[in-house]
Design a protein around this motif. Sequence first.
Motif, PDB file in Angstrom:
ATOM      1  N   CYS A   1       0.860  -1.178   0.000  1.00  6.16           N
ATOM      2  CA  CYS A   1       0.000   0.000   0.000  1.00  6.16           C
ATOM      3  C   CYS A   1       0.899   1.232   0.000  1.00  6.16           C
TER       4      CYS A   1
ATOM      5  N   CYS B   1      -2.639   4.513   7.606  1.00  7.14           N
ATOM      6  CA  CYS B   1      -3.810   5.144   8.211  1.00  7.14           C
ATOM      7  C   CYS B   1      -3.781   4.806   9.702  1.00  7.14           C
TER       8      CYS B   1
ATOM      9  N   CYS C   1      -5.151   1.466  10.881  1.00  8.54           N
ATOM     10  CA  CYS C   1      -4.909   0.291  10.031  1.00  8.54           C
ATOM     11  C   CYS C   1      -4.256  -0.867  10.788  1.00  8.54           C
TER      12      CYS C   1
ATOM     13  N   ASN D   1      -4.042  -4.422   9.126  1.00  8.52           N
ATOM     14  CA  ASN D   1      -4.563  -5.211   8.014  1.00  8.52           C
ATOM     15  C   ASN D   1      -4.874  -6.650   8.371  1.00  8.52           C
TER      16      ASN D   1
END
Length: 316
Positions: free
Chosen positions: A37, A49, A52, A54
């Motif tokens: 990303c 972010c 975040c 993931n």
Amino acid sequence: MSKLSQDILPYNDFSGYIKRKFGKRVQKISVDAGFTCPNRDGTKSTGACIYCANESFSPFYCNPKISITEQLLKGIEFFSPKYKTQEYLAYFQSYTNTYSNIELLKEKYSEALDVKGICGLVIATRPDCINEEILEMITNLGNDKYVAIEYGVESTKDDTLNFINRGHSWSDTIKAIKLTAKFKINIGVHLILGLPGENHNDFMVHAERISKLPINFLKIHQLQILKNTPIEKIFKETPELFIDLSLENYVKIVVDFVERLNPNIIIERFTGESPLEMIIYPRWEGKKNYEITHLVVNELKRRNSYQGKLYSNEIF
Ligand code: SF4
């Protein structure tokens, strides 16, 4: 949808749409294609972010160490005993799934489409990671197969997007969605309610702004403060930046939101569901998505209301 009746849901629901489109139940299977990303690899930022994590939404079969074909076959093996006649959509979910060179993207998507039982693709990405070349490739690739792109929009306010270190703006979102619509690709949007600094009025503005875009689907998620993310510290140090996300209050917010949402937009979900052991706030005692959907539906019915009841295309 125009009016609430006893027989239909008071909102435009995703599973109904899928059944109408495919004539059967279709299950999404998540795959991790091994992409990264730009908000993690240093292109936009290395910080990600602020919320975040993931790994919070990856099922066991979703593992970049094995091929896309193997991930999908494991997913099919997992789901097929439950629902015998279904087909599957390959859901490129982890990280940013249009963030690579076009040859590699094409190879990964094609591999998924070649797996028996896969009837289409859903590609999750950021609004700043799309261009005409990729969209054209995706359009040609799909042929008769179903293809959707799901954009992580998260907020329509630039102040919020900056605060959460999102690395793109609301105008990037508008641009990406309008460009995608030109290629007649199905468009989904992911939005978070409860981001720091936002209030009820902001959520209603999100509903109005999203309603003006040529999108097909919407996923609404509550903000989840997960362990070991930057937002955990912000939440503990400045709780005043966060609204009350008790389940009762969240359901009211969602219903207010849905009443202002364009009735043509299909709602795919009202909440996200991370593993309880990762969640700091809100915990909602491990309630499942379907239970919260029931609460939303019941509240809409209690108000004798429905999606789009307060929608007006004259607002902006
Ligand atoms: S865009 Fe997605 S994967 Fe990238 S940092 Fe943000 S939440 Fe994480």
